[in-house]
Design an enzyme around this catalytic site. Structure first.
Site, PDB file in Angstrom:
ATOM      1  CG  ASN A 215      36.579 -19.314  28.180  1.00 23.86           C
ATOM      2  OD1 ASN A 215      37.657 -20.015  28.749  1.00 23.86           O
ATOM      3  ND2 ASN A 215      37.278 -18.796  27.584  1.00 23.86           N
TER       4      ASN A 215
ATOM      5  NE  ARG B 218      45.951 -16.176  29.032  1.00 30.91           N
ATOM      6  CZ  ARG B 218      44.933 -17.134  29.532  1.00 30.91           C
ATOM      7  NH1 ARG B 218      44.251 -17.101  29.325  1.00 30.91           N
ATOM      8  NH2 ARG B 218      45.612 -18.755  29.140  1.00 30.91           N
TER       9      ARG B 218
ATOM     10  CG  HIS C 201      37.721 -24.224  25.707  1.00 30.00           C
ATOM     11  ND1 HIS C 201      37.838 -23.628  27.217  1.00 30.00           N
ATOM     12  CD2 HIS C 201      36.558 -24.892  26.440  1.00 30.00           C
ATOM     13  CE1 HIS C 201      37.528 -24.049  28.141  1.00 30.00           C
ATOM     14  NE2 HIS C 201      37.091 -25.546  27.326  1.00 30.00           N
TER      15      HIS C 201
ATOM     16  N   PRO D  28      40.090 -17.914  34.771  1.00 29.28           N
ATOM     17  CG  PRO D  28      41.957 -19.722  36.208  1.00 29.28           C
ATOM     18  CD  PRO D  28      40.452 -18.803  35.267  1.00 29.28           C
ATOM     19  CG  ASN D  29      45.285 -16.595  33.997  1.00 29.73           C
ATOM     20  OD1 ASN D  29      45.972 -15.376  33.822  1.00 29.73           O
ATOM     21  ND2 ASN D  29      45.867 -17.735  34.051  1.00 29.73           N
TER      22      ASN D  29
ATOM     23  CD  GLU E  16      33.796 -27.214  28.236  1.00 27.26           C
ATOM     24  OE1 GLU E  16      33.365 -27.470  28.127  1.00 27.26           O
ATOM     25  OE2 GLU E  16      35.096 -27.200  28.646  1.00 27.26           O
TER      26      GLU E  16
ATOM     27  CE1 TYR F 278      43.450 -19.357  24.984  1.00 28.70           C
ATOM     28  CE2 TYR F 278      45.514 -18.276  25.532  1.00 28.70           C
ATOM     29  CZ  TYR F 278      44.113 -19.374  25.766  1.00 28.70           C
ATOM     30  OH  TYR F 278      44.658 -20.080  26.612  1.00 28.70           O
TER      31      TYR F 278
ATOM     32  NE  ARG G  53      46.394 -23.609  23.419  1.00 26.53           N
ATOM     33  CZ  ARG G  53      46.272 -22.406  24.807  1.00 26.53           C
ATOM     34  NH1 ARG G  53      44.691 -22.337  24.961  1.00 26.53           N
ATOM     35  NH2 ARG G  53      47.015 -22.567  25.470  1.00 26.53           N
TER      36      ARG G  53
ATOM     37  CB  ALA H 242      44.055 -23.403  33.390  1.00 33.31           C
TER      38      ALA H 242
HETATM   39  C1  DQA Z   1      40.953 -21.325  27.695  1.00 35.31           C
HETATM   40  C2  DQA Z   1      41.358 -22.537  26.898  1.00 35.31           C
HETATM   41  C3  DQA Z   1      42.078 -23.315  27.934  1.00 35.31           C
HETATM   42  O1  DQA Z   1      43.092 -24.317  28.204  1.00 35.31           O
HETATM   43  C4  DQA Z   1      43.385 -22.113  28.783  1.00 35.31           C
HETATM   44  O2  DQA Z   1      43.930 -21.849  30.353  1.00 35.31           O
HETATM   45  C5  DQA Z   1      42.738 -20.315  29.520  1.00 35.31           C
HETATM   46  C6  DQA Z   1      41.679 -19.981  27.915  1.00 35.31           C
HETATM   47  C7  DQA Z   1      40.444 -20.675  26.242  1.00 35.31           C
HETATM   48  O3  DQA Z   1      39.247 -19.845  26.471  1.00 35.31           O
HETATM   49  O4  DQA Z   1      40.890 -20.923  24.893  1.00 35.31           O
HETATM   50  O5  DQA Z   1      43.056 -20.048  30.230  1.00 35.31           O
HETATM   51  O6  DQA Z   1      39.248 -21.697  28.379  1.00 35.31           O
END
Ligand code: DQA
Length: 150
Positions: free
Chosen positions: A77, A21, A103, A13-14, A101, A26, A110, A80
Site C-alpha cells: 500500500n 487519519r 488500498h 506515507p501517512n 497492491e 480509512y 475518490r 500517495a
Molecule cells: C490509500 C489511498 C491513497 O490514495 C492515499 O494517498 C493513501 C491511502 C488507501 O489505502 O486507501 O495514503 O493508499
C-alpha cells in the site's frame, strides 16, 4: 515439510497515522492493529511477515530492491506514492516475486488523481475499498497463487 514463504508488507506515507487519519475514509484500525492481523493470518498460512512503513519514497524503493531474492511476495500500500512514483514502479518491475497492491479506501470512488496507480503496472492483483481486511485477503491470494504456481 513445507517451506515458510517470506512476505514483505510495505506501507507508504501517512499510513502510520491510521486510526486517527480521516477514519471516515480509512477506518478506525491503527497500523499496529493491521500488522497484528497480518501476523496472525500469516501464521495460519505458514508465512513469515515482515511488516514495514515509511514516509520516504527512497526508503520504500530500497526495501523493494532488498526484497529481490529474499521475499516470495510483496503486499504494497504505497499511499500517495501509488499515484506519483515512477521510481517505486521501476523498483517493483525489477522484483521477481508476486506483488499484490492494497488500498484501504476505494480509490475509484475518490479524486480523479487517485484513479491512476503506477504500482498497478507491476501488480499481479489489486484489492481496494475493503479497509484493513484487504491485507488479510492479499495474504490469502498469495497463498493461492503459490499453491497454483507450485
Ligand atoms: C490509500 C489511498 C491513497 O490514495 C492515499 O494517498 C493513501 C491511502 C488507501 O489505502 O486507501 O495514503 O493508499
Amino acid at each position: 515439510m513445507a517451506m515458510t514463504s517470506k512476505i514483505l508488507v510495505l506501507n507508504g506515507p501517512n499510513l502510520n497515522l491510521l486510526g486517527t487519519r480521516q477514519p471516515e475514509l480509512y477506518g478506525s484500525l491503527s497500523l499496529s492493529d493491521i500488522q497484528a492481523a497480518c501476523e496472525a493470518r500469516g501464521r495460519d498460512l505458514g508465512f513469515e511477515i515482515d511488516f514495514r512503513q515509511s514516509n520516504s519514497e527512497g526508503e520504500m524503493v530500497e526495501w523493494v530492491q532488498q526484497a529481490r531474492g529474499v521475499n516470495d511476495g510483496v503486499i504494497v500500500n504505497a499511499g500517495a506514492y501509488t499515484h506519483t512514483s515512477v521510481a517505486l514502479l521501476d523498483a517493483l518491475l525489477t522484483y521477481e516475486g508476486v506483488v499484490i497492491e492494497v488500498h484501504l479506501s476505494n480509490i475509484y470512488q475518490r479524486d480523479e488523481f487517485r484513479h491512476h496507480s503506477y504500482v498497478s503496472k507491476a501488480a499481479d492483483g489489486v484489492i481496494c475499498g475493503l479497509g484493513g481486511h484487504g491485507y488479510e485477503l492479499a495474504l490469502e491470494a498469495l497463498q493461492r497463487i503459490f499453491q497454483t504456481r507450485g
